[in-house]
Design a protein around this motif. Structure first.
Motif, PDB file in Angstrom:
ATOM      1  N   LYS A 149     -11.867 -40.186 -70.658  1.00 21.48           N
ATOM      2  CA  LYS A 149     -10.415 -40.193 -70.461  1.00 21.48           C
ATOM      3  C   LYS A 149     -10.140 -40.460 -68.985  1.00 21.48           C
ATOM      4  O   LYS A 149     -10.643 -39.737 -68.116  1.00 21.48           O
ATOM      5  N   THR A 150      -9.376 -41.507 -68.708  1.00 24.73           N
ATOM      6  CA  THR A 150      -9.097 -41.905 -67.336  1.00 24.73           C
ATOM      7  C   THR A 150      -7.612 -42.177 -67.162  1.00 24.73           C
ATOM      8  O   THR A 150      -6.978 -42.770 -68.039  1.00 24.73           O
ATOM      9  N   ALA A 151      -7.070 -41.726 -66.040  1.00 28.25           N
ATOM     10  CA  ALA A 151      -5.689 -42.041 -65.689  1.00 28.25           C
ATOM     11  C   ALA A 151      -5.698 -43.034 -64.537  1.00 28.25           C
ATOM     12  O   ALA A 151      -6.429 -42.855 -63.559  1.00 28.25           O
ATOM     13  N   LEU A 152      -4.910 -44.084 -64.668  1.00 28.08           N
ATOM     14  CA  LEU A 152      -4.761 -45.084 -63.615  1.00 28.08           C
ATOM     15  C   LEU A 152      -3.310 -45.069 -63.147  1.00 28.08           C
ATOM     16  O   LEU A 152      -2.398 -45.327 -63.931  1.00 28.08           O
ATOM     17  N   HIS A 153      -3.109 -44.748 -61.884  1.00 24.63           N
ATOM     18  CA  HIS A 153      -1.770 -44.728 -61.305  1.00 24.63           C
ATOM     19  C   HIS A 153      -1.571 -46.067 -60.591  1.00 24.63           C
ATOM     20  O   HIS A 153      -2.290 -46.380 -59.639  1.00 24.63           O
ATOM     21  N   ILE A 154      -0.611 -46.842 -61.062  1.00 28.85           N
ATOM     22  CA  ILE A 154      -0.479 -48.238 -60.639  1.00 28.85           C
ATOM     23  C   ILE A 154       0.762 -48.430 -59.774  1.00 28.85           C
ATOM     24  O   ILE A 154       1.867 -48.013 -60.137  1.00 28.85           O
ATOM     25  N   LEU A 155       0.560 -49.082 -58.626  1.00 29.99           N
ATOM     26  CA  LEU A 155       1.642 -49.378 -57.694  1.00 29.99           C
ATOM     27  C   LEU A 155       1.512 -50.828 -57.231  1.00 29.99           C
ATOM     28  O   LEU A 155       0.421 -51.399 -57.241  1.00 29.99           O
ATOM     29  N   ILE A 156       2.628 -51.408 -56.794  1.00 32.14           N
ATOM     30  CA  ILE A 156       2.631 -52.774 -56.278  1.00 32.14           C
ATOM     31  C   ILE A 156       2.803 -52.730 -54.766  1.00 32.14           C
ATOM     32  O   ILE A 156       3.680 -52.028 -54.243  1.00 32.14           O
ATOM     33  N   ASP A 157       1.966 -53.473 -54.065  1.00 30.38           N
ATOM     34  CA  ASP A 157       2.104 -53.614 -52.618  1.00 30.38           C
ATOM     35  C   ASP A 157       3.410 -54.359 -52.328  1.00 30.38           C
ATOM     36  O   ASP A 157       3.629 -55.463 -52.825  1.00 30.38           O
ATOM     37  N   ASP A 158       4.282 -53.731 -51.531  1.00 32.78           N
ATOM     38  CA  ASP A 158       5.581 -54.344 -51.238  1.00 32.78           C
ATOM     39  C   ASP A 158       5.681 -54.779 -49.780  1.00 32.78           C
ATOM     40  O   ASP A 158       6.763 -54.765 -49.186  1.00 32.78           O
ATOM     41  N   ALA A 159       4.558 -55.183 -49.209  1.00 32.32           N
ATOM     42  CA  ALA A 159       4.559 -55.614 -47.808  1.00 32.32           C
ATOM     43  C   ALA A 159       5.476 -56.808 -47.581  1.00 32.32           C
ATOM     44  O   ALA A 159       6.052 -56.966 -46.498  1.00 32.32           O
ATOM     45  N   ASN A 160       5.635 -57.655 -48.623  1.00 34.23           N
ATOM     46  CA  ASN A 160       6.498 -58.833 -48.471  1.00 34.23           C
ATOM     47  C   ASN A 160       7.922 -58.591 -48.956  1.00 34.23           C
ATOM     48  O   ASN A 160       8.762 -59.497 -48.917  1.00 34.23           O
ATOM     49  N   GLY A 161       8.207 -57.375 -49.433  1.00 34.22           N
ATOM     50  CA  GLY A 161       9.554 -57.039 -49.868  1.00 34.22           C
ATOM     51  C   GLY A 161       9.978 -57.658 -51.183  1.00 34.22           C
ATOM     52  O   GLY A 161      11.157 -57.626 -51.541  1.00 34.22           O
ATOM     53  N   LYS A 162       9.033 -58.201 -51.949  1.00 30.05           N
ATOM     54  CA  LYS A 162       9.373 -58.891 -53.193  1.00 30.05           C
ATOM     55  C   LYS A 162       8.785 -58.216 -54.433  1.00 30.05           C
ATOM     56  O   LYS A 162       8.814 -58.774 -55.527  1.00 30.05           O
ATOM     57  N   ALA A 163       8.256 -57.005 -54.266  1.00 27.10           N
ATOM     58  CA  ALA A 163       7.560 -56.344 -55.373  1.00 27.10           C
ATOM     59  C   ALA A 163       8.484 -55.928 -56.508  1.00 27.10           C
ATOM     60  O   ALA A 163       8.054 -55.843 -57.659  1.00 27.10           O
ATOM     61  N   ALA A 164       9.746 -55.662 -56.201  1.00 27.31           N
ATOM     62  CA  ALA A 164      10.666 -55.185 -57.237  1.00 27.31           C
ATOM     63  C   ALA A 164      10.754 -56.161 -58.405  1.00 27.31           C
ATOM     64  O   ALA A 164      10.859 -55.755 -59.569  1.00 27.31           O
ATOM     65  N   ALA A 165      10.683 -57.463 -58.117  1.00 26.20           N
ATOM     66  CA  ALA A 165      10.773 -58.472 -59.171  1.00 26.20           C
ATOM     67  C   ALA A 165       9.548 -58.467 -60.070  1.00 26.20           C
ATOM     68  O   ALA A 165       9.590 -58.970 -61.198  1.00 26.20           O
ATOM     69  N   LEU A 166       8.454 -57.899 -59.588  1.00 28.05           N
ATOM     70  CA  LEU A 166       7.217 -57.869 -60.371  1.00 28.05           C
ATOM     71  C   LEU A 166       7.061 -56.594 -61.187  1.00 28.05           C
ATOM     72  O   LEU A 166       6.140 -56.482 -61.995  1.00 28.05           O
ATOM     73  N   ARG A 167       7.952 -55.630 -60.975  1.00 26.89           N
ATOM     74  CA  ARG A 167       7.758 -54.325 -61.609  1.00 26.89           C
ATOM     75  C   ARG A 167       7.707 -54.424 -63.134  1.00 26.89           C
ATOM     76  O   ARG A 167       6.819 -53.851 -63.776  1.00 26.89           O
ATOM     77  N   ALA A 168       8.640 -55.143 -63.737  1.00 27.47           N
ATOM     78  CA  ALA A 168       8.664 -55.255 -65.200  1.00 27.47           C
ATOM     79  C   ALA A 168       7.439 -55.995 -65.738  1.00 27.47           C
ATOM     80  O   ALA A 168       6.777 -55.511 -66.662  1.00 27.47           O
ATOM     81  N   PRO A 169       7.085 -57.177 -65.192  1.00 23.84           N
ATOM     82  CA  PRO A 169       5.884 -57.843 -65.719  1.00 23.84           C
ATOM     83  C   PRO A 169       4.599 -57.059 -65.486  1.00 23.84           C
ATOM     84  O   PRO A 169       3.697 -57.084 -66.326  1.00 23.84           O
ATOM     85  N   VAL A 170       4.514 -56.332 -64.379  1.00 21.95           N
ATOM     86  CA  VAL A 170       3.318 -55.525 -64.136  1.00 21.95           C
ATOM     87  C   VAL A 170       3.272 -54.347 -65.107  1.00 21.95           C
ATOM     88  O   VAL A 170       2.194 -53.965 -65.580  1.00 21.95           O
ATOM     89  N   ALA A 171       4.427 -53.785 -65.445  1.00 26.11           N
ATOM     90  CA  ALA A 171       4.465 -52.695 -66.424  1.00 26.11           C
ATOM     91  C   ALA A 171       3.972 -53.188 -67.783  1.00 26.11           C
ATOM     92  O   ALA A 171       3.224 -52.488 -68.480  1.00 26.11           O
ATOM     93  N   ARG A 172       4.373 -54.397 -68.168  1.00 22.10           N
ATOM     94  CA  ARG A 172       3.902 -54.969 -69.438  1.00 22.10           C
ATOM     95  C   ARG A 172       2.405 -55.256 -69.369  1.00 22.10           C
ATOM     96  O   ARG A 172       1.667 -55.025 -70.338  1.00 22.10           O
ATOM     97  N   TRP A 173       1.962 -55.751 -68.220  1.00 21.06           N
ATOM     98  CA  TRP A 173       0.531 -56.001 -68.021  1.00 21.06           C
ATOM     99  C   TRP A 173      -0.263 -54.700 -68.151  1.00 21.06           C
ATOM    100  O   TRP A 173      -1.330 -54.671 -68.775  1.00 21.06           O
TER     101      TRP A 173
END
Length: 241
Positions: A196-220
């Motif tokens: 049993k493993t938990a993976l806590h997933i975050l997007i690097d927002d160094a370029n300020g554009k991560a918010a647009a990727l949140r939904a597709p990354v959640a589906r991924w």
């Protein structure tokens, strides 16, 4: 892929910061050890053994009031140091100092709550991931070793284009960066048990554009869980059984 082994001095992620709001608590498990993660009214996070010394009730079932957390069973209330301060059935009792819940080191950084079971854990082991956008915590019925093997072959969603192969880089004992083109994820791993493993997933927002990727990354991430569980050793045998 080498086998990942856990040490009590390693810092382990136990929750996304956003998932533990002030006045709430949640149970978690690290290598079979049950813990409670809670946040007091001032916003400070705490990680303790998830057991009331009185009758063994899980403290994660309890309730937070200000800078205390109380057991659901008989209402014994503990301060932020784990010391019992009040027993409702004996309101005038000076509570013995021996009634105390074991507490663990806790650090909060870059959208994650980290803990170490050893008192001498070096805080330098907590990674500073910079500006991030939290996505989700993913729980899968597989070993950490298997999860890392799958992540090493993963493809990541790209804004406006098809998924592309990613590279996996270890940052600390329990944190990895998964990078594909302009997309960079941080995957902080919590070993719950052998399978049993938990993976806590975050997007690097160094370029300020991560918010647009949140939904597709959640589906991924949701698709990733299915891949992890169906490809885990023993998964086919479990389905047949």
């Amino acid at each position: 892929m080498t086998k990942e082994t856990a040490r009590e001095t390693d810092w382990v992620p136990v929750a996304l910061s956003a998932s533990i709001v002030s006045g709430t608590s949640a149970g978690a498990v690290i290598n079979g050890a049950e813990i409670v993660v809670w946040r007091d009214s001032k916003g400070a996070a705490h990680v303790w053994e998830d057991r009331c010394p009185h009758r063994g009730m899980r403290m994660s079932f309890g309730f937070v009031r200000g800078d205390h957390i109380a057991c659901l069973y008989h209402g014994w209330a503990y301060d932020t140091a784990g010391q019992c301060q009040h027993i409702p059935a004996h309101p005038d009792l000076e509570v013995p100092k021996t009634i105390k819940i074991p507490t663990y080191a806790v650090e909060e950084n870059s959208g994650l709550i980290w803990t170490a079971l050893a008192a001498d854990a070096d805080v330098a082991g907590v990674p500073d991931l910079g500006v991030v956008v939290p996505v989700r915590s993913l729980y899968a019925d597989c070993s950490l070793e298997h999860a890392l093997a799958v992540l090493g072959k993963a493809e990541l969603p790209e804004a406006g284009s098809a998924p592309t192969p990613a590279s996996l880089e270890k940052l600390t004992a329990n944190c990895w960066a998964l990078t594909s083109g302009a997309t960079r994820l941080f995957v902080a791993a919590q070993t719950v048990g052998a399978m049993k493993t938990a993976l806590h997933i975050l997007i690097d927002d160094a370029n300020g554009k991560a918010a647009a990727l949140r939904a597709p990354v959640a589906r991924w991430a949701e698709a990733l869980r299915g891949t992890l569980e169906t490809s885990a050793p023993g998964a086919l045998m479990a389905e047949v059984a």
